[in-house]
Design a protein around this motif. Structure first.
Motif, PDB file in Angstrom:
ATOM      1  N   VAL A  60       0.864  -1.181   0.000  1.00  0.00           N
ATOM      2  CA  VAL A  60       0.000   0.000   0.000  1.00  0.00           C
ATOM      3  C   VAL A  60       0.897   1.227   0.000  1.00  0.00           C
ATOM      4  CG1 VAL A  60      -1.781   1.267   1.260  1.00  0.00           C
ATOM      5  CG2 VAL A  60      -1.802  -1.239   1.257  1.00  0.00           C
ATOM      6  N   ASP A  61       0.878   1.972  -1.092  1.00  0.00           N
ATOM      7  CA  ASP A  61       1.739   3.154  -1.240  1.00  0.00           C
ATOM      8  C   ASP A  61       3.190   2.829  -0.869  1.00  0.00           C
ATOM      9  OD1 ASP A  61      -0.481   4.653  -2.019  1.00  0.00           O
ATOM     10  OD2 ASP A  61      -0.972   5.134   0.063  1.00  0.00           O
ATOM     11  N   VAL A  63       4.413   0.367   0.916  1.00  0.00           N
ATOM     12  CA  VAL A  63       4.673  -0.352   2.167  1.00  0.00           C
ATOM     13  C   VAL A  63       3.976  -1.719   2.156  1.00  0.00           C
ATOM     14  CG1 VAL A  63       4.339  -0.320   4.675  1.00  0.00           C
ATOM     15  CG2 VAL A  63       4.826   1.822   3.448  1.00  0.00           C
ATOM     16  N   ILE A  65       2.161  -4.259   3.819  1.00  0.00           N
ATOM     17  CA  ILE A  65       1.441  -4.260   5.102  1.00  0.00           C
ATOM     18  C   ILE A  65       1.481  -5.626   5.788  1.00  0.00           C
ATOM     19  CG2 ILE A  65      -0.094  -2.347   4.471  1.00  0.00           C
ATOM     20  CD1 ILE A  65      -2.358  -4.481   4.217  1.00  0.00           C
ATOM     21  N   LEU A  68       4.028  -5.507   8.734  1.00  0.00           N
ATOM     22  CA  LEU A  68       3.945  -4.467   9.768  1.00  0.00           C
ATOM     23  C   LEU A  68       3.509  -5.043  11.113  1.00  0.00           C
ATOM     24  CD1 LEU A  68       2.163  -1.598   7.778  1.00  0.00           C
ATOM     25  CD2 LEU A  68       4.626  -1.986   8.101  1.00  0.00           C
ATOM     26  N   GLU A  72       1.929  -0.115  13.484  1.00  0.00           N
ATOM     27  CA  GLU A  72       2.214   0.383  12.133  1.00  0.00           C
ATOM     28  C   GLU A  72       1.038   0.095  11.201  1.00  0.00           C
ATOM     29  OE1 GLU A  72       7.045  -0.370  11.924  1.00  0.00           O
ATOM     30  OE2 GLU A  72       5.686  -2.071  11.708  1.00  0.00           O
ATOM     31  N   LEU A  73       0.449  -1.066  11.365  1.00  0.00           N
ATOM     32  CA  LEU A  73      -0.701  -1.452  10.531  1.00  0.00           C
ATOM     33  C   LEU A  73      -1.879  -0.506  10.777  1.00  0.00           C
ATOM     34  CD1 LEU A  73      -1.994  -3.408   8.505  1.00  0.00           C
ATOM     35  CD2 LEU A  73      -2.636  -4.865  10.431  1.00  0.00           C
ATOM     36  N   LYS A  75      -1.818   2.516  11.585  1.00  0.00           N
ATOM     37  CA  LYS A  75      -1.553   3.792  10.905  1.00  0.00           C
ATOM     38  C   LYS A  75      -1.930   3.707   9.435  1.00  0.00           C
ATOM     39  CE  LYS A  75       1.899   5.841  13.684  1.00  0.00           C
ATOM     40  NZ  LYS A  75       3.245   5.381  13.984  1.00  0.00           N
ATOM     41  N   VAL A  76      -1.488   2.639   8.776  1.00  0.00           N
ATOM     42  CA  VAL A  76      -1.815   2.472   7.354  1.00  0.00           C
ATOM     43  C   VAL A  76      -3.329   2.333   7.176  1.00  0.00           C
ATOM     44  CG1 VAL A  76      -1.513   1.028   5.296  1.00  0.00           C
ATOM     45  CG2 VAL A  76       0.421   1.417   6.832  1.00  0.00           C
ATOM     46  N   GLN A  77      -3.973   1.687   8.152  1.00  0.00           N
ATOM     47  CA  GLN A  77      -5.416   1.446   8.028  1.00  0.00           C
ATOM     48  C   GLN A  77      -6.239   2.733   8.048  1.00  0.00           C
ATOM     49  OE1 GLN A  77      -5.857  -1.581  11.052  1.00  0.00           O
ATOM     50  NE2 GLN A  77      -6.220  -3.166   9.499  1.00  0.00           N
ATOM     51  N   LYS A  79      -5.839   4.972   6.117  1.00  0.00           N
ATOM     52  CA  LYS A  79      -6.017   5.309   4.698  1.00  0.00           C
ATOM     53  C   LYS A  79      -7.261   4.655   4.107  1.00  0.00           C
ATOM     54  CE  LYS A  79      -1.120   5.627   3.585  1.00  0.00           C
ATOM     55  NZ  LYS A  79      -0.186   5.648   2.466  1.00  0.00           N
TER      56      LYS A  79
END
Ligand SMILES: Nc1ncnc2c1ncn2[C@@H]1O[C@H](COP(=O)(O)OP(=O)(O)O)[C@@H](O)[C@H]1O
Ligand SMILES: [Mg+2]
Length: 242
Positions: A60-61, A63, A65, A68, A72-73, A75-77, A79
């Motif tokens: 995802v962008d 990274v 996932i 992670l 960290e996950l 944070k990405v979530q 999005k």
């Protein structure tokens, strides 16, 4: 951009995803079609990190996932916005509280800001003025739209819809489709729809991907998919697209 590379997922030895590859481009509406039980919801959950693949990469962008840790996950979530089958609202709360839920959890907005944002979001989904209605009093189509407003509350880059039109009558399905297109254009949200509703897929998508036997067997514009030479896809279309 989201890239799925050689993604495998088994349940008790039964393979559901078998080396799936797919790229999702920023700004597009992509519909992943496939029969019931093909693994669409499993794919959906893998993309947003609610389920981990047995192997493969979900980038995802830039990274991956799958590598992670939980923090960290999360944070990405942020999005991702998700609209689940059945909308999954809190029935005991009113429309306002349902839409405000994500804002309270993920932002530092004060009540005045939340109020303004909720009103804005309800306008996007054509439900202005419904703040005080209990969710239990809403029709299926209205619940879907409240679910969409809630998914949009935290300004996601990616919005995933699981069977957004399944079980709705044609007129309601059409209004949800129009909303998906409106949200994609107006808010520039990359939109990923998983469904077996071929007709909706053709109507709203920039691209369609065909999931079968745990892999994406074909991708293309609606026209390319309609003219696909893949026998299995032709059969699928004639079954699900009347
Ligand atoms: N949590 C789970 N545990 C075991 N099997 C599952 C789980 N989730 C999905 N499956 C199985 O994976 C297959 C694909 O399911 P699903 O992704 O829900 O299909 P659909 O394409 O209809 O959304 C089905 O055979 C289902 O039984
Ligand atoms: Mg499903």
């Amino acid at each position: 951009m989201i890239q799925l590379k050689n993604v495998h997922k088994n349940f008790e030895g039964k393979p559901v995803l078998r080396g799936l590859n797919l790229e999702i481009y920023d700004g597009e509406i992509i519909t992943i079609i496939g029969a019931s039980g093909a693994g669409k919801s499993v794919l959906f959950k893998n993309i947003v990190g609610l389920m981990k693949p047995d192997s493969g990469e979900i980038i995802v962008d830039g990274v991956d996932i799958t590598k992670l840790d939980e923090d960290e996950l999360h944070k990405v979530q942020t999005k991702f916005g998700m609209l689940f089958q059945g909308a999954a609202l809190f029935d005991s709360l009113n429309v306002y509280e349902n839409v405000a839920f994500g804002l309270r959890r993920l932002t530092n907005m004060n009540e005045v800001q939340i109020k303004r944002k909720v009103a804005e979001l309800l306008e996007v989904v054509n439900l202005s003025g419904t703040q005080n209605l209990p969710v239990s009093a809403l029709s299926g189509g209205m619940k879907k739209r409240v679910g969409l407003a809630r998914a949009l509350a935290t300004s996601p880059k990616y919005l995933l819809y699981d069977e957004p039109t399944t079980g709705l009558d044609p007129i309601l399905a059409d209004s949800i489709n129009k909303l998906i297109v409106k949200v994609n254009k107006q808010l520039k949200v990359t939109s990923i729809v998983v469904t077996h509703d071929m007709k909706s897929g053709f109507e709203i998508s920039h691209r369609i991907a065909f999931l079968s036997d745990g892999v994406i067997k074909e991708t293309g514009t609606p026209d390319e998919i309609k003219n696909s030479k893949l026998e299995e896809l032709r059969k699928f279309i004639s079954l699900y697209f009347q």
